[in-house]
Design an enzyme around this catalytic site. Structure first.
Site, short mmCIF file in Angstrom:
data_model
loop_
_atom_site.label_atom_id
_atom_site.label_comp_id
_atom_site.label_asym_id
_atom_site.label_seq_id
_atom_site.Cartn_x
_atom_site.Cartn_y
_atom_site.Cartn_z
CD GLU A 27 -3.83 -6.13 3.38
OE1 GLU A 27 -3.15 -5.09 3.50
OE2 GLU A 27 -3.85 -6.81 2.33
CD GLU B 224 -2.60 -1.55 2.44
OE1 GLU B 224 -3.30 -2.58 2.49
OE2 GLU B 224 -2.37 -0.84 3.44
#
Length: 246
Positions: free
Chosen positions: A128, A108
């Site tokens: 995730e 990210e």
């Protein structure tokens, strides 16, 4: 943080854990970004990782501390989101030198960079969902904007590894370099940026990033709420407990 020729180098420094994210790393990273933004001698910010990886994502060995209560969990997630706010909303252009692994929050942060140079051998993915967690870092706004909605959903849902070349082909990084040249390529890119007219280069970042700012801000609020809920889900604790990184 070190500063040379107008370039502030910020190096993630938990190599024994592949620079996995914990509260100490977050606080140090945020403080360094804030110092670089305020330093009039800094023209460009360069971020990289010490050791074998850029960043392996959240440190799963500390998950139980991170999920000990709703207030503690929200504080941890908001600290993660703070890094994105500093990278994306800061005035100074941020260049990433990315090698080894860029996983979860580390991936990210790659997408938060203004220009990222990635080593040929680097591997990236978003684990995730398979862990019962949720993405942060504005990815729910940034990734669909870069690769399209369906591809973004697939990348987030399945968490499949992508190569540096695939990241380049999808427009997720600026350039791919040989593993032993990625740092030098990133420094050269930062130096090139530092040589451009200051106001003009800062306006490039401000105007282009503001084009998606409303959706990014809203997306990050939704991400924070979703991630806090996922951290506190009992099923997530079971999945985390059965997962190791090496």
């Amino acid at each position: 943080m070190t500063v040379s020729d107008g370039i502030a180098e910020i190096r993630l420094n938990r190599p024994e854990r592949l620079n996995a994210i914990n509260p100490d790393l977050l606080s140090g990273f945020a403080a360094a970004l804030e110092r670089a933004e305020k330093d009039p001698g800094v023209e460009v910010i360069l971020i990289c990782g010490e050791g074998r990886a850029f960043c392996a994502g959240d440190d799963l060995k500390e998950f139980h501390q991170q999920s000990s209560g709703k207030a503690e969990t929200r504080r941890f997630i908001e600290d993660i989101q703070r890094i994105t706010e500093l990278i994306v909303n800061g005035e100074k252009i941020v260049v990433g030198a990315i090698h080894g692994w860029a996983v979860g929050g580390g991936f990210e942060w790659v997408l938060n960079c203004d220009l990222a140079i990635m080593a040929e051998g680097c591997r990236c993915f978003l684990p995730e969902i398979n862990l019962g967690l949720f993405v942060t870092g504005g990815i729910s706004a940034l990734l669909p904007n870069a690769v399209g909605l369906q591809k973004a959903k697939a990348m987030i849902l399945f968490g499949e590894q992508i190569t540096a070349k695939e990241a380049l082909d999808m427009g997720l990084v600026y350039r791919v370099a040989p593993d032993d040249r990625v740092y030098e390529e990133a420094v050269a890119t930062a130096a090139r940026i530092a040589g451009l007219p200051k106001l003009a280069r800062r306006n490039v970042k401000k105007v282009l990033n503001r084009s998606f700012q409303l959706s990014l801000a809203d997306a990050m609020k939704l991400e924070t709420d979703a991630t806090v809920d996922c951290f506190l889900d009992p099923e997530t604790a079971v999945r985390i407990g059965n997962t190791e990184i090496s």
